[in-house]
Design a protein around this motif. Structure first.
Motif, PDB file in Angstrom:
ATOM      1  N   VAL A 170      40.115  41.874  51.042  1.00  0.00           N
ATOM      2  CA  VAL A 170      41.213  41.086  51.613  1.00  0.00           C
ATOM      3  C   VAL A 170      42.366  41.003  50.608  1.00  0.00           C
ATOM      4  CG1 VAL A 170      41.892  38.763  52.359  1.00  0.00           C
ATOM      5  CG2 VAL A 170      39.733  39.753  53.145  1.00  0.00           C
ATOM      6  N   TYR A 171      42.027  41.018  49.315  1.00  0.00           N
ATOM      7  CA  TYR A 171      43.032  40.920  48.251  1.00  0.00           C
ATOM      8  C   TYR A 171      43.345  42.270  47.617  1.00  0.00           C
ATOM      9  CZ  TYR A 171      41.368  36.200  48.867  1.00  0.00           C
ATOM     10  OH  TYR A 171      40.991  35.006  49.426  1.00  0.00           O
ATOM     11  N   GLY A 172      42.830  43.347  48.210  1.00  0.00           N
ATOM     12  CA  GLY A 172      43.104  44.674  47.675  1.00  0.00           C
ATOM     13  C   GLY A 172      42.151  45.113  46.586  1.00  0.00           C
ATOM     14  N   ALA A 173      41.008  44.440  46.434  1.00  0.00           N
ATOM     15  CA  ALA A 173      40.028  44.808  45.412  1.00  0.00           C
ATOM     16  C   ALA A 173      39.127  45.927  45.925  1.00  0.00           C
ATOM     17  CB  ALA A 173      39.191  43.597  45.021  1.00  0.00           C
ATOM     18  N   GLU A 174      38.420  46.573  44.979  1.00  0.00           N
ATOM     19  CA  GLU A 174      37.457  47.594  45.347  1.00  0.00           C
ATOM     20  C   GLU A 174      36.261  46.952  46.047  1.00  0.00           C
ATOM     21  OE1 GLU A 174      38.637  47.108  42.338  1.00  0.00           O
ATOM     22  OE2 GLU A 174      39.955  48.834  41.965  1.00  0.00           O
ATOM     23  N   ALA A 175      35.464  47.789  46.692  1.00  0.00           N
ATOM     24  CA  ALA A 175      34.278  47.293  47.395  1.00  0.00           C
ATOM     25  C   ALA A 175      33.328  46.618  46.416  1.00  0.00           C
ATOM     26  CB  ALA A 175      33.573  48.447  48.099  1.00  0.00           C
ATOM     27  N   GLY A 176      32.682  45.553  46.876  1.00  0.00           N
ATOM     28  CA  GLY A 176      31.670  44.888  46.070  1.00  0.00           C
ATOM     29  C   GLY A 176      32.094  43.565  45.463  1.00  0.00           C
ATOM     30  N   TRP A 177      33.355  43.199  45.627  1.00  0.00           N
ATOM     31  CA  TRP A 177      33.838  41.936  45.064  1.00  0.00           C
ATOM     32  C   TRP A 177      33.886  40.854  46.150  1.00  0.00           C
ATOM     33  CZ3 TRP A 177      34.675  40.997  39.970  1.00  0.00           C
ATOM     34  CH2 TRP A 177      34.780  42.103  39.120  1.00  0.00           C
ATOM     35  N   LEU A 178      33.587  39.603  45.746  1.00  0.00           N
ATOM     36  CA  LEU A 178      33.640  38.457  46.654  1.00  0.00           C
ATOM     37  C   LEU A 178      34.378  37.312  45.961  1.00  0.00           C
ATOM     38  CD1 LEU A 178      29.853  38.237  47.680  1.00  0.00           C
ATOM     39  CD2 LEU A 178      31.621  39.655  48.743  1.00  0.00           C
ATOM     40  N   ARG A 179      35.122  36.543  46.748  1.00  0.00           N
ATOM     41  CA  ARG A 179      35.680  35.281  46.241  1.00  0.00           C
ATOM     42  C   ARG A 179      34.901  34.141  46.870  1.00  0.00           C
ATOM     43  NH1 ARG A 179      41.393  32.520  47.772  1.00  0.00           N
ATOM     44  NH2 ARG A 179      40.004  31.681  49.377  1.00  0.00           N
ATOM     45  N   LEU A 180      34.263  33.334  46.011  1.00  0.00           N
ATOM     46  CA  LEU A 180      33.488  32.185  46.465  1.00  0.00           C
ATOM     47  C   LEU A 180      34.223  30.912  46.071  1.00  0.00           C
ATOM     48  CD1 LEU A 180      29.935  33.423  45.377  1.00  0.00           C
ATOM     49  CD2 LEU A 180      31.024  33.649  47.621  1.00  0.00           C
ATOM     50  N   THR A 181      34.506  30.066  47.053  1.00  0.00           N
ATOM     51  CA  THR A 181      35.347  28.890  46.851  1.00  0.00           C
ATOM     52  C   THR A 181      34.508  27.617  46.892  1.00  0.00           C
ATOM     53  OG1 THR A 181      37.223  30.044  47.850  1.00  0.00           O
ATOM     54  CG2 THR A 181      37.346  27.639  47.747  1.00  0.00           C
ATOM     55  N   TYR A 182      34.713  26.751  45.888  1.00  0.00           N
ATOM     56  CA  TYR A 182      33.881  25.547  45.749  1.00  0.00           C
ATOM     57  C   TYR A 182      34.642  24.244  45.976  1.00  0.00           C
ATOM     58  CZ  TYR A 182      35.935  26.145  41.061  1.00  0.00           C
ATOM     59  OH  TYR A 182      36.800  26.350  40.017  1.00  0.00           O
ATOM     60  N   SER A 183      35.891  24.317  46.411  1.00  0.00           N
ATOM     61  CA  SER A 183      36.721  23.113  46.506  1.00  0.00           C
ATOM     62  C   SER A 183      36.451  22.286  47.758  1.00  0.00           C
ATOM     63  CB  SER A 183      38.196  23.489  46.469  1.00  0.00           C
ATOM     64  OG  SER A 183      38.515  24.361  47.557  1.00  0.00           O
ATOM     65  N   TRP A 184      35.959  22.916  48.830  1.00  0.00           N
ATOM     66  CA  TRP A 184      35.917  22.252  50.133  1.00  0.00           C
ATOM     67  C   TRP A 184      34.567  21.594  50.437  1.00  0.00           C
ATOM     68  CZ3 TRP A 184      38.845  20.279  53.743  1.00  0.00           C
ATOM     69  CH2 TRP A 184      38.330  20.048  55.008  1.00  0.00           C
ATOM     70  N   GLU A 185      33.486  22.323  50.250  1.00  0.00           N
ATOM     71  CA  GLU A 185      32.178  21.838  50.681  1.00  0.00           C
ATOM     72  C   GLU A 185      31.580  20.837  49.686  1.00  0.00           C
ATOM     73  OE1 GLU A 185      30.784  22.167  53.439  1.00  0.00           O
ATOM     74  OE2 GLU A 185      31.447  24.018  54.397  1.00  0.00           O
ATOM     75  N   CYS A 186      30.663  20.013  50.178  1.00  0.00           N
ATOM     76  CA  CYS A 186      29.936  19.082  49.312  1.00  0.00           C
ATOM     77  C   CYS A 186      28.908  19.857  48.479  1.00  0.00           C
ATOM     78  CB  CYS A 186      29.244  18.007  50.139  1.00  0.00           C
ATOM     79  SG  CYS A 186      27.896  18.627  51.168  1.00  0.00           S
TER      80      CYS A 186
END
Length: 478
Positions: free
Chosen positions: A442-458
């Motif tokens: 989604v951000y133009g990175a190569e395959a295999g990368w993930l962005r995990l976001t910790y701001s929203w969930e408990c």
């Protein structure tokens, strides 16, 4: 020759099938009332799975082109022509100057609105962290008098004055109120830049990967995007020379502090070097500082923004209250030379007659009060605890599947899978498992990368969300 979907076209297969069926319907090859083959039959014909055909049929049902009835099959709507003739909305909705969201990003957006899915993609503070913007000083409770008229095209004057003080005290940026434009979030500032300062066909440079890459607004403006290489310390400034020589870039976009999605911080030396190069080449530098105030408790503060050392007006600085206060306020700002602010303010006035005057008045009350420091400290402690929760969960559940960083600020952890997977398939599997995240492409990175976001969930949901990702990865490993 019978039509077949092209798996290398870069367009989802179900959308290709939907488009081909609609083409045949519009041309009259499939007249109103025509029964269509069962999903399994069409799937065999096209060499795809049944779910792909089901998604294509659903796309056309949503547009009113097809109708279905349980036990009776699917047919072309009988109301396409004659008295109830309909426009070809597929052509309309896939045309226009402003492009739709990319398919993977749209899939994530849809999943984010499903309350049954654990959301490790949503880049917002939890509702409990959003402060009250109603004055609480004794005697003020009943004294709120909001002005409900249109605001000044540049933004409410008292808010711009407050922002000038705020930027100087907290970031070392010297700007007069006339050099500040209040926008409806930081994204509108970027949109105004692309519409007013650049032309279709212009080349621009941005980090790779980059949040900006995920925004269709750049492609909608007809711009050519070129990647600035990065390492663990952020942008490699010397690469600007190469891009300028090879592609004649017109502008550089950078997110030097807690870069989204990688979390990197551009060093002070590199900030100076990047600014010097842009000044030498007479290239405007757009500094996106959406995450600059989100240093985690106990972490060293990042260097000052590039705008703070800009003495020639080369930098357009973009900021926002969305990540620190409340995204629903839609308050952002752009700091730049007065001539640029005047030009963008004129365009903004034509678009929306100015940012909400109510939001601006609430924002001014907050920025003017000492509660800014209190909120920043509160958020920094909260984000540290959230990040620690996610890191512990990742050590417990993803240690054999991925490696990751631990940024000193922002909302995200940038994670690389040890065995890359097809991202669309991985995301679909995860959503079925009840968790959503953002694939790196989604951000133009190569395959295999993930962005995990910790701001929203408990914390409990963060732990469970990581456990669900583990289950998805385990299933494929088998």
């Amino acid at each position: 020759m019978e039509w077949k979907p092209d798996k290398d076209a870069g367009i989802p297969i179900y959308m290709q099938i939907a488009k081909e069926l609609e083409r045949q319907i519009v041309l009259g090859v499939l007249p109103p009332g025509t029964s269509l083959p069962p999903e399994r039959v069409l799937a065999r014909r096209f060499g795809v799975n049944r779910g792909t055909v089901s998604a294509a049929y659903e796309e056309l049902r949503a547009k009113g082109i097809l109708q279905s009835w349980q036990g009776s099959g699917t047919w072309v709507s009988r109301d396409l022509w004659g008295v109830k003739q309909m426009p070809n909305w597929y052509a309309y909705t896939n045309g226009g100057a402003f492009l739709p969201a990319y398919p993977l990003a749209k899939r994530i957006q849809d999943a984010c609105f499903d309350s049954s899915i654990i959301n490790l993609a949503k880049a917002e503070l939890a509702t409990t962290m959003i402060p009250s913007l109603i004055p609480t000083t004794p005697g003020e409770e009943n004294e709120i008098k909001l002005e409900l008229g249109y605001a000044h095209p540049k933004g409410e004057p008292r808010l711009r004055e407050a922002l000038a003080v705020h930027l100087h005290e907290n970031y070392g940026i010297h700007a007069s109120p006339d050099e500040i434009l209040v926008t409806s979030g930081a994204q509108q500032a970027l949109h105004l830049i692309t519409l007013c300062l650049l032309n279709p066909g212009d080349a621009i440079a941005m980090e790779g990967p980059s949040y900006s890459y995920s925004l269709p607004l750049f492609s909608s403006a007809g711009l050519r995007l070129f990647r600035l290489p990065m390492d663990e310390d952020g942008i490699i400034p010397e690469a600007v020379y190469d891009l300028q020589r090879e592609h004649r870039i017109r502008m550089v976009f950078a997110n030097p502090t807690y870069h989204n999605p990688t979390g990197t911080i551009l060093s002070e030396a590199r900030r100076t070097q990047l600014l010097d190069i842009c000044q030498e080449l007479r290239l405007p530098l757009v500094e996106d500082d959406a995450y600059g105030a989100l240093t985690l408790a106990g972490s060293p503060r990042p260097p000052k923004p590039i705008k703070a050392i800009d003495e020639t007006g080369a930098v357009l600085y973009v900021g926002s209250l969305s990540k620190t206060i409340a995204p629903g306020l839609r308050i952002g700002w752009l700091v730049g030379p007065r001539s640029v602010v005047e030009r963008l303010a004129d365009a903004k006035q034509q678009m929306d007659f100015g940012t909400s005057s109510v939001s601006q008045q609430f924002a001014r009350q907050f920025v003017e009060r000492e509660s800014w420091n209190n909120q920043q400290e509160r958020v920094s402690r909260y984000l540290l605890e959230q990040q620690q929760t996610m890191v512990r969960a990742m050590h417990n559940h993803l240690f054999d599947y991925a490696v990751w960083n631990e940024p000193g600020g922002s909302y995200h952890i940038w994670c690389r899978l040890l065995t890359p997977r097809d991202e669309t398939e991985l995301l679909d599997d995860a959503i079925r498992e009840g968790v959503v995240f953002t694939p790196g492409s989604v951000y133009g990175a190569e395959a295999g990368w993930l962005r995990l976001t910790y701001s929203w969930e408990c914390p409990a949901n963060i732990e469970e969300g990581i456990r669900r990702i583990q289950r998805v990865l385990q299933q494929k490993k088998r």
